[in-house]
Design an enzyme around this catalytic site. Structure first.
Site, PDB file in Angstrom:
ATOM      1  CG  ASP A  15      39.924  47.260  35.467  1.00 34.40           C
ATOM      2  OD1 ASP A  15      39.863  48.492  35.515  1.00 34.40           O
ATOM      3  OD2 ASP A  15      39.644  46.598  34.448  1.00 34.40           O
ATOM      4  CG  HIS A 170      44.326  44.248  37.242  1.00 36.21           C
ATOM      5  ND1 HIS A 170      45.015  44.230  36.051  1.00 36.21           N
ATOM      6  CD2 HIS A 170      43.051  43.865  36.956  1.00 36.21           C
ATOM      7  CE1 HIS A 170      44.186  43.841  35.091  1.00 36.21           C
ATOM      8  NE2 HIS A 170      43.001  43.608  35.606  1.00 36.21           N
TER       9      HIS A 170
END
Ligand SMILES: [Zn+2]
Length: 235
Positions: A15, A170
């Site tokens: 993400d 991430h």
């Protein structure tokens, strides 16, 4: 290490990118290991040609590209101002353009990885439904962004504790992804398999159709016409 009797199958997601420092290395590791993941991108990053090129590379290498809002300004359910959710989701989908997965994958901003009714406003829910989106949640959050060197053990532990984890990492600055290759190796050694698709339990809306659990991620007064447990209003 001996594989558990029923080894989990994990879906990998990344993400908040694409990021010039983090994303290329993540893509290299995944390519070397023959693994495919989903990248939930932040729309405003795609305005930068260098970052957009990374999303294009990910797409070309078989990864799926999903929508993770335009500004990543906070959970959509915390914002009731009209037009906010539409702008956050719609602008990003436009920027993703032809890189989009056909299921129009959308991941809400959690605000520290939390699941709950803060994830979507009514407006967000209705816009996602009208647009035929698939809402993708998560079940393993090892906290790579706040603990760049400590997250690997948490990732292993969380993924081994459930049959079908959806792991959130991430691809952002901070260096946590330098451990990615080692973590994936440890997972493989532990018998964990990898899949690209998402389990039904983690997708409370598919192709715009509300499923089980959707009401749990919509602002408290959001149990409306799309809640499958309630009858639709007559008109
Ligand atoms: Zn995020």
């Amino acid at each position: 290490m001996r594989p558990p009797a029923h080894a989990p199958a994990v879906t990998l997601t990344f993400d908040n990118g694409p990021d010039p420092d983090a994303t290329p290395g993540v893509l290299d590791v995944l390519r070397r290991r023959g693994l495919r993941a989903t990248f939930f991108v932040v729309g405003q990053h795609l305005a930068d040609p260098a970052r957009r090129a990374l999303a294009q590379r990910a797409h070309a290498e078989g990864h799926w590209i999903g929508n993770h809002t335009f500004s990543h300004g906070g959970p959509l359910g915390d914002r009731q101002d009209r037009g906010h959710a539409v702008a956050e989701i719609g602008r990003t989908q436009d920027l993703i353009g032809e890189l989009a997965h056909p299921d129009r994958l959308f991941r809400p901003v959690g605000g520290g990885g939390r699941l709950g009714r803060h994830l979507l406003s009514l407006e967000a829910r209705d816009y996602l439904a009208a647009g035929g989106h698939t809402v993708v949640l998560w079940s393993a959050v090892p906290g790579d962004w706040r603990d760049p060197d400590g997250w690997p053990d948490h990732a292993l532990e969380q993924c081994l504790a459930q049959p079908r984890p959806v792991l959130v990492l991430h691809d952002i600055a901070g260096g946590a992804m330098r451990h990615l290759d080692a973590v994936l190796g440890r997972m493989a050694d532990a018998g964990i398999a990898f899949r690209q698709d998402f389990p039904a339990a983690g997708t409370p809306m598919r192709g715009g159709v509300a499923g089980a659990g959707l009401a749990d991620i919509v602002t408290a007064d959001g149990a409306g016409s799309l809640d499958p447990a309630r009858p639709r209003p007559a008109a």
